[in-house]
Design a protein around this motif. Structure first.
Motif, PDB file in Angstrom:
ATOM      1  N   GLU A   1      -1.959  -5.471   5.657  1.00 43.07           N
ATOM      2  CA  GLU A   1      -2.301  -6.090   6.933  1.00 43.07           C
ATOM      3  C   GLU A   1      -1.344  -5.565   7.989  1.00 43.07           C
ATOM      4  OE1 GLU A   1      -2.725 -10.444   8.942  1.00 43.07           O
ATOM      5  OE2 GLU A   1      -2.945 -10.295   6.754  1.00 43.07           O
TER       6      GLU A   1
ATOM      7  N   ASN B   1     -10.814  -4.621   9.851  1.00 47.78           N
ATOM      8  CA  ASN B   1     -10.186  -5.952   9.876  1.00 47.78           C
ATOM      9  C   ASN B   1      -8.661  -5.872   9.884  1.00 47.78           C
ATOM     10  OD1 ASN B   1     -12.720  -7.254   9.804  1.00 47.78           O
ATOM     11  ND2 ASN B   1     -12.805  -6.914   7.595  1.00 47.78           N
ATOM     12  N   ASN B   2      -8.150  -4.895  10.623  1.00 48.46           N
ATOM     13  CA  ASN B   2      -6.713  -4.691  10.771  1.00 48.46           C
ATOM     14  C   ASN B   2      -6.005  -4.382   9.443  1.00 48.46           C
ATOM     15  OD1 ASN B   2      -4.813  -4.398  12.828  1.00 48.46           O
ATOM     16  ND2 ASN B   2      -3.781  -6.248  12.142  1.00 48.46           N
ATOM     17  N   ILE B   3      -6.732  -3.773   8.499  1.00 47.29           N
ATOM     18  CA  ILE B   3      -6.173  -3.408   7.196  1.00 47.29           C
ATOM     19  C   ILE B   3      -6.092  -1.891   7.103  1.00 47.29           C
ATOM     20  CG2 ILE B   3      -6.578  -3.455   4.679  1.00 47.29           C
ATOM     21  CD1 ILE B   3      -5.944  -6.227   5.742  1.00 47.29           C
TER      22      ILE B   3
ATOM     23  N   ASN C   1      -4.110  -2.754   0.232  1.00 46.81           N
ATOM     24  CA  ASN C   1      -4.565  -3.403   1.453  1.00 46.81           C
ATOM     25  C   ASN C   1      -3.356  -3.945   2.195  1.00 46.81           C
ATOM     26  OD1 ASN C   1      -7.328  -2.949   1.176  1.00 46.81           O
ATOM     27  ND2 ASN C   1      -7.552  -4.701  -0.177  1.00 46.81           N
TER      28      ASN C   1
ATOM     29  N   LYS D   1       1.418  -7.395  10.430  1.00 43.36           N
ATOM     30  CA  LYS D   1       2.676  -7.888   9.865  1.00 43.36           C
ATOM     31  C   LYS D   1       3.807  -6.889  10.057  1.00 43.36           C
ATOM     32  CE  LYS D   1       0.721 -10.738   6.191  1.00 43.36           C
ATOM     33  NZ  LYS D   1       0.608 -10.922   4.740  1.00 43.36           N
TER      34      LYS D   1
END
Length: 189
Positions: free
Chosen positions: A9, A95-97, A7, A12
Protein backbone atom coordinates in the motif's frame (compact mmCIF):
# COMPACT_ATOMS: atom_id res chain seq x y z
CA UNK A 1 14.02 -8.74 -14.45
CA UNK A 2 12.99 -10.96 -11.56
CA UNK A 3 9.45 -10.43 -10.41
CA UNK A 4 8.55 -10.79 -6.76
CA UNK A 5 4.83 -10.23 -6.27
CA UNK A 6 3.68 -8.44 -3.14
CA UNK A 7 0.93 -5.99 -2.37
CA UNK A 8 2.40 -2.78 -0.98
CA UNK A 9 0.00 0.00 0.00
CA UNK A 10 1.92 2.93 -1.38
CA UNK A 11 0.51 5.73 0.79
CA UNK A 12 2.04 4.14 3.91
CA UNK A 13 5.46 4.88 2.43
CA UNK A 14 4.89 8.41 1.15
CA UNK A 15 7.13 10.75 3.10
CA UNK A 16 9.52 13.60 2.59
CA UNK A 17 13.21 12.97 2.29
CA UNK A 18 13.55 14.34 5.85
CA UNK A 19 11.72 11.22 7.11
CA UNK A 20 13.89 8.81 5.09
CA UNK A 21 16.92 6.77 6.20
CA UNK A 22 19.31 9.34 4.73
CA UNK A 23 21.52 11.16 7.24
CA UNK A 24 21.07 14.91 7.71
CA UNK A 25 24.29 15.50 5.76
CA UNK A 26 23.09 13.31 2.88
CA UNK A 27 19.70 15.05 2.84
CA UNK A 28 21.41 18.44 2.60
CA UNK A 29 23.60 17.26 -0.30
CA UNK A 30 20.69 15.59 -2.13
CA UNK A 31 18.44 18.63 -1.71
CA UNK A 32 21.10 21.07 -2.88
CA UNK A 33 22.18 18.95 -5.87
CA UNK A 34 18.75 17.90 -7.13
CA UNK A 35 16.57 20.88 -6.09
CA UNK A 36 18.33 24.13 -5.16
CA UNK A 37 21.34 24.01 -7.50
CA UNK A 38 20.02 21.42 -9.93
CA UNK A 39 21.16 21.05 -13.52
CA UNK A 40 17.68 22.02 -14.74
CA UNK A 41 16.21 25.29 -15.96
CA UNK A 42 13.65 25.51 -13.14
CA UNK A 43 16.38 25.70 -10.47
CA UNK A 44 16.89 29.27 -9.29
CA UNK A 45 20.59 28.65 -8.61
CA UNK A 46 21.20 26.28 -11.51
CA UNK A 47 24.65 24.83 -12.00
CA UNK A 48 26.23 24.06 -15.37
CA UNK A 49 27.28 20.53 -16.31
CA UNK A 50 30.26 21.96 -18.21
CA UNK A 51 31.39 24.90 -16.08
CA UNK A 52 30.73 23.43 -12.64
CA UNK A 53 31.31 19.72 -13.20
CA UNK A 54 33.58 19.48 -16.28
CA UNK A 55 31.33 17.26 -18.41
CA UNK A 56 30.35 18.00 -22.01
CA UNK A 57 26.85 16.72 -21.25
CA UNK A 58 24.99 14.92 -18.46
CA UNK A 59 26.45 11.38 -18.37
CA UNK A 60 23.14 9.57 -18.85
CA UNK A 61 24.71 6.32 -20.07
CA UNK A 62 26.73 6.03 -16.85
CA UNK A 63 23.72 7.08 -14.76
CA UNK A 64 21.63 4.35 -16.36
CA UNK A 65 24.34 1.78 -15.66
CA UNK A 66 24.58 2.80 -11.99
CA UNK A 67 20.80 2.47 -11.59
CA UNK A 68 20.76 -0.85 -13.49
CA UNK A 69 18.44 0.61 -16.12
CA UNK A 70 18.27 -1.08 -19.51
CA UNK A 71 15.96 -0.99 -22.52
CA UNK A 72 13.51 -3.34 -20.78
CA UNK A 73 13.06 -1.40 -17.52
CA UNK A 74 13.59 2.21 -18.61
CA UNK A 75 11.34 4.18 -20.97
CA UNK A 76 11.58 7.84 -21.98
CA UNK A 77 8.49 8.78 -23.96
CA UNK A 78 7.61 11.66 -26.24
CA UNK A 79 3.99 11.47 -25.16
CA UNK A 80 1.21 13.31 -23.39
CA UNK A 81 0.07 10.30 -21.35
CA UNK A 82 2.00 7.25 -20.14
CA UNK A 83 -0.68 5.14 -18.43
CA UNK A 84 -0.24 2.14 -20.77
CA UNK A 85 3.53 2.09 -20.36
CA UNK A 86 3.22 2.48 -16.58
CA UNK A 87 0.94 -0.55 -16.58
CA UNK A 88 3.32 -2.58 -18.76
CA UNK A 89 6.22 -1.70 -16.46
CA UNK A 90 4.24 -2.55 -13.31
CA UNK A 91 4.29 1.09 -12.20
CA UNK A 92 0.59 1.86 -12.64
CA UNK A 93 -1.16 1.54 -9.33
CA UNK A 94 -4.42 -0.30 -8.81
CA UNK A 95 -6.18 0.92 -5.64
CA UNK A 96 -2.93 2.57 -4.58
CA UNK A 97 -1.14 -0.82 -4.50
CA UNK A 98 2.26 -1.48 -6.06
CA UNK A 99 3.23 -5.12 -6.46
CA UNK A 100 7.00 -4.94 -7.08
CA UNK A 101 9.40 -2.76 -5.13
CA UNK A 102 12.45 -4.96 -5.70
CA UNK A 103 13.34 -4.19 -9.33
CA UNK A 104 14.54 -0.82 -10.58
CA UNK A 105 12.59 0.69 -13.43
CA UNK A 106 11.52 4.06 -14.76
CA UNK A 107 8.96 5.59 -17.09
CA UNK A 108 8.86 9.30 -17.80
CA UNK A 109 7.68 11.85 -20.30
CA UNK A 110 10.18 13.98 -22.20
CA UNK A 111 9.00 17.38 -23.44
CA UNK A 112 8.89 17.44 -27.22
CA UNK A 113 8.22 19.58 -30.24
CA UNK A 114 6.48 18.63 -33.46
CA UNK A 115 7.06 20.69 -36.57
CA UNK A 116 4.96 20.31 -39.66
CA UNK A 117 4.83 16.67 -40.76
CA UNK A 118 8.01 15.65 -38.95
CA UNK A 119 8.37 13.17 -36.10
CA UNK A 120 8.42 14.55 -32.53
CA UNK A 121 11.84 15.64 -31.24
CA UNK A 122 13.13 16.00 -27.67
CA UNK A 123 13.28 19.58 -26.43
CA UNK A 124 15.80 18.62 -23.74
CA UNK A 125 18.44 15.95 -23.32
CA UNK A 126 17.47 12.68 -21.64
CA UNK A 127 19.69 13.54 -18.66
CA UNK A 128 18.06 16.93 -18.20
CA UNK A 129 14.61 15.38 -18.33
CA UNK A 130 15.47 12.67 -15.79
CA UNK A 131 17.01 15.21 -13.40
CA UNK A 132 14.02 17.53 -13.82
CA UNK A 133 11.58 14.74 -12.88
CA UNK A 134 13.72 13.91 -9.84
CA UNK A 135 13.78 17.58 -8.83
CA UNK A 136 10.02 17.87 -9.13
CA UNK A 137 9.46 14.64 -7.19
CA UNK A 138 11.62 15.82 -4.30
CA UNK A 139 10.34 19.40 -4.31
CA UNK A 140 6.65 18.44 -4.48
CA UNK A 141 6.77 15.51 -2.07
CA UNK A 142 6.27 12.76 -4.63
CA UNK A 143 8.63 10.49 -2.73
CA UNK A 144 8.08 7.03 -1.28
CA UNK A 145 10.74 5.32 0.84
CA UNK A 146 10.51 1.57 1.35
CA UNK A 147 12.04 -0.58 4.08
CA UNK A 148 14.15 -2.47 1.51
CA UNK A 149 16.12 0.74 0.76
CA UNK A 150 14.29 1.34 -2.52
CA UNK A 151 12.45 4.55 -3.32
CA UNK A 152 9.80 5.64 -5.77
CA UNK A 153 9.97 9.12 -7.25
CA UNK A 154 6.71 10.34 -8.74
CA UNK A 155 6.22 13.49 -10.78
CA UNK A 156 2.82 14.84 -11.81
CA UNK A 157 1.33 17.60 -13.88
CA UNK A 158 -1.94 18.16 -12.04
CA UNK A 159 -3.40 14.67 -11.62
CA UNK A 160 -1.54 13.26 -14.63
CA UNK A 161 1.53 11.13 -13.87
CA UNK A 162 4.56 12.32 -15.85
CA UNK A 163 7.17 10.08 -14.21
CA UNK A 164 7.59 7.13 -11.91
CA UNK A 165 11.14 6.11 -11.11
CA UNK A 166 11.88 3.18 -8.80
CA UNK A 167 15.53 3.08 -7.72
CA UNK A 168 17.73 2.20 -4.80
CA UNK A 169 17.97 5.15 -2.41
CA UNK A 170 21.75 4.92 -2.71
CA UNK A 171 21.46 5.68 -6.44
CA UNK A 172 20.71 9.36 -5.71
CA UNK A 173 24.08 9.60 -3.98
CA UNK A 174 25.86 7.51 -6.62
CA UNK A 175 24.66 9.91 -9.33
CA UNK A 176 25.98 12.91 -7.39
CA UNK A 177 29.38 11.20 -7.03
CA UNK A 178 29.39 10.42 -10.74
CA UNK A 179 28.50 13.93 -11.88
CA UNK A 180 30.66 15.75 -9.32
CA UNK A 181 33.58 13.48 -10.27
CA UNK A 182 36.22 15.94 -9.05
CA UNK A 183 34.40 16.58 -5.78
CA UNK A 184 34.10 20.28 -6.57
CA UNK A 185 31.05 20.58 -4.31
CA UNK A 186 30.30 17.29 -2.60
CA UNK A 187 32.17 14.54 -0.79
CA UNK A 188 29.75 11.65 -0.40
CA UNK A 189 30.18 9.31 2.55
Amino acid sequence: MKKLIMNIELLKYKKSINKSKFTNEQITVIWEFYVTKALVDSAGQKRSIQDDYGWNKIPIKEMRELAKFNDNNYKVLLADKIDGTLKNMNLKLENNIITDIENTRAVFIAPYIIEDDKMPKNRKSEGEVLLEHIRNSLAHGGTYFFENDMMLLEDKNGNRITARILIKQKTLLDWIKLIDKNQNYYIIH
